[in-house]
Design an enzyme around this catalytic site. Structure first.
Site, mmCIF file in Angstrom:
data_model
loop_
_atom_site.group_PDB
_atom_site.id
_atom_site.type_symbol
_atom_site.label_atom_id
_atom_site.label_comp_id
_atom_site.label_asym_id
_atom_site.label_seq_id
_atom_site.Cartn_x
_atom_site.Cartn_y
_atom_site.Cartn_z
ATOM 1 N N HIS A 37 0.823 -1.221 0.022
ATOM 2 C CA HIS A 37 0.068 -0.161 0.178
ATOM 3 C C HIS A 37 0.988 1.066 -0.083
ATOM 4 C CE1 HIS A 37 -2.952 -2.765 2.214
ATOM 5 N NE2 HIS A 37 -3.668 -2.379 1.147
ATOM 6 N N SER A 185 0.258 -8.725 1.729
ATOM 7 C CA SER A 185 -1.337 -8.794 1.574
ATOM 8 C C SER A 185 -1.858 -8.760 2.720
ATOM 9 C CB SER A 185 -1.779 -10.056 0.896
ATOM 10 O OG SER A 185 -3.169 -10.143 1.147
HETATM 11 P P1 AMP Z 1 -6.410 -3.778 -0.958
HETATM 12 O O1 AMP Z 1 -6.142 -2.795 0.265
HETATM 13 O O2 AMP Z 1 -5.971 -5.157 -0.597
HETATM 14 O O3 AMP Z 1 -7.743 -3.540 -1.702
HETATM 15 O O4 AMP Z 1 -5.456 -3.160 -1.779
HETATM 16 C C1 AMP Z 1 -5.349 -1.814 -2.381
HETATM 17 C C2 AMP Z 1 -4.300 -1.653 -3.686
HETATM 18 O O5 AMP Z 1 -3.124 -2.046 -3.059
HETATM 19 C C3 AMP Z 1 -4.663 -2.306 -4.454
HETATM 20 O O6 AMP Z 1 -4.591 -1.560 -5.798
HETATM 21 C C4 AMP Z 1 -3.711 -3.401 -4.655
HETATM 22 O O7 AMP Z 1 -3.463 -4.001 -5.924
HETATM 23 C C5 AMP Z 1 -2.665 -2.850 -3.891
HETATM 24 N N1 AMP Z 1 -1.907 -3.904 -3.341
HETATM 25 C C6 AMP Z 1 -2.050 -4.749 -2.406
HETATM 26 N N2 AMP Z 1 -1.092 -5.434 -1.938
HETATM 27 C C7 AMP Z 1 0.110 -5.057 -3.118
HETATM 28 C C8 AMP Z 1 1.397 -5.548 -3.132
HETATM 29 N N3 AMP Z 1 1.720 -6.611 -2.295
HETATM 30 N N4 AMP Z 1 2.043 -4.991 -4.066
HETATM 31 C C9 AMP Z 1 1.732 -3.834 -4.941
HETATM 32 N N5 AMP Z 1 0.175 -3.713 -4.734
HETATM 33 C C10 AMP Z 1 -0.382 -4.169 -3.749
#
Ligand code: AMP
Length: 282
Positions: A37, A185
């Protein structure tokens, strides 16, 4: 950094900035920030004058038996991390502020959501497209950053913006990983010690699949069969949701690899559904 929970307050602030000619950047998230993030925020920061990070666990992108109620959260920690990245507004609305009880408008791109995560999570991308469109209407961003970890989501958002002429530049951020290769994640928090120890094999398998293709393998099924065997032995407690080779733009499965291919996998490991992918250029 300002924390805003009222969508209309955000919209009015952003419209004001727009009138002043300021460039707005948006990073949509569901919170529980990790370095992935933060990489999105770092990428967005120099591309805009005002950086907005949204933190919203969007209920409409979760299926009935998914982890909506258990999704990890740490609002105070997230606030400090967003502020440290130079965020101007952390937008954290209540669910009821984003969706009226009789909300009835949905954005969907069925063709791009047919495979991979769309196949096993039928309402997922409709929820994503709808909330991202709402965030675009509220924040009026000139630029928005999304992670390649959710490659299918990024492809869908690019198509949404193109098809609906939404005036925002979509920027992709490479996957940020732990030192052992596991893609970061928020859901990694669900893993037990044993599951966490096995999880880096997801990335290792994808690298081997990429090697196979670079060495001349062109039959997608052979690569998928290899990965299936590989994961059965390296992540014995995992259940494969999908192992697929798709066209990176249209997200349609490939039979023969003749150009760029995205190898993408989703594996349920205990309580965590882990996804990862690798773009293979031939
Ligand atoms: P989320 O909070 O999991 O919905 O993710 C929010 C944003 O962060 C989304 O655009 C995801 O693709 C990105 N994101 C989550 N984990 C990663 C990671 N390990 N590397 C790059 N981007 C990430």
């Amino acid at each position: 950094m300002q924390v805003i929970t009222d969508p209309i307050e955000l919209q009015q602030q952003c419209m004001q900035w727009q009138r002043e000619g300021l460039k707005i950047g948006l990073v949509p998230t569901m919170g529980y920030f990790h370095d992935g993030h933060l990489a999105l925020m770092k990428k967005a920061r120099p591309l805009c004058d005002k950086l907005i990070v949204s933190l919203f666990v969007n209920p409409t992108q979760f299926g009935e038996n998914e982890d909506l109620d258990k999704y990890p959260h740490d609002f105070e920690g997230d606030k400090a991390k967003a502020e440290a990245q130079g965020t101007d507004i952390l937008f954290a609305p209540e669910k009821s502020a984003m969706y009226e009880a009789d909300h009835a408008t949905w954005i969907n791109i069925p063709s791009l959501g047919e495979h991979l995560c769309g196949a096993s999570r039928p309402v997922h991308f409709q929820g994503v497209c709808t909330v991202v469109t709402k965030l675009f209407m509220l924040a009026r961003p000139d630029v928005a950053v999304f992670g390649q970890k959710d490659w299918q989501q990024l492809a869908i958002i690019r198509r949404l913006v193109r098809d609906l002429n939404i005036p925002v530049e979509i920027v992709g951020q490479e996957i940020v990983r732990e030192s052992d290769g596991l893609a970061m994640s928020s859901r990694n928090a669900y893993l037990t010690e044993e599951e966490r120890a096995a999880a880096p094999a997801i990335r290792k398998g994808l690298l081997k699949a990429a090697d196979m293709i670079q060495s001349g393998e062109r039959t997608a099924q052979a690569v998928k069969d290899f990965l299936k065997k590989e994961y059965a032995s390296t992540i014995p407690m995992g259940t494969v949701d999908y192992i697929e080779l798709v066209d990176p733009n249209d997200i349609v499965p490939l039979k023969t690899i003749t150009g760029p291919a995205l190898a993408a996998v989703a594996i349920q490991v205990g309580k965590a559904r882990l996804i990862d992918n690798i773009l293979i250029e031939v």
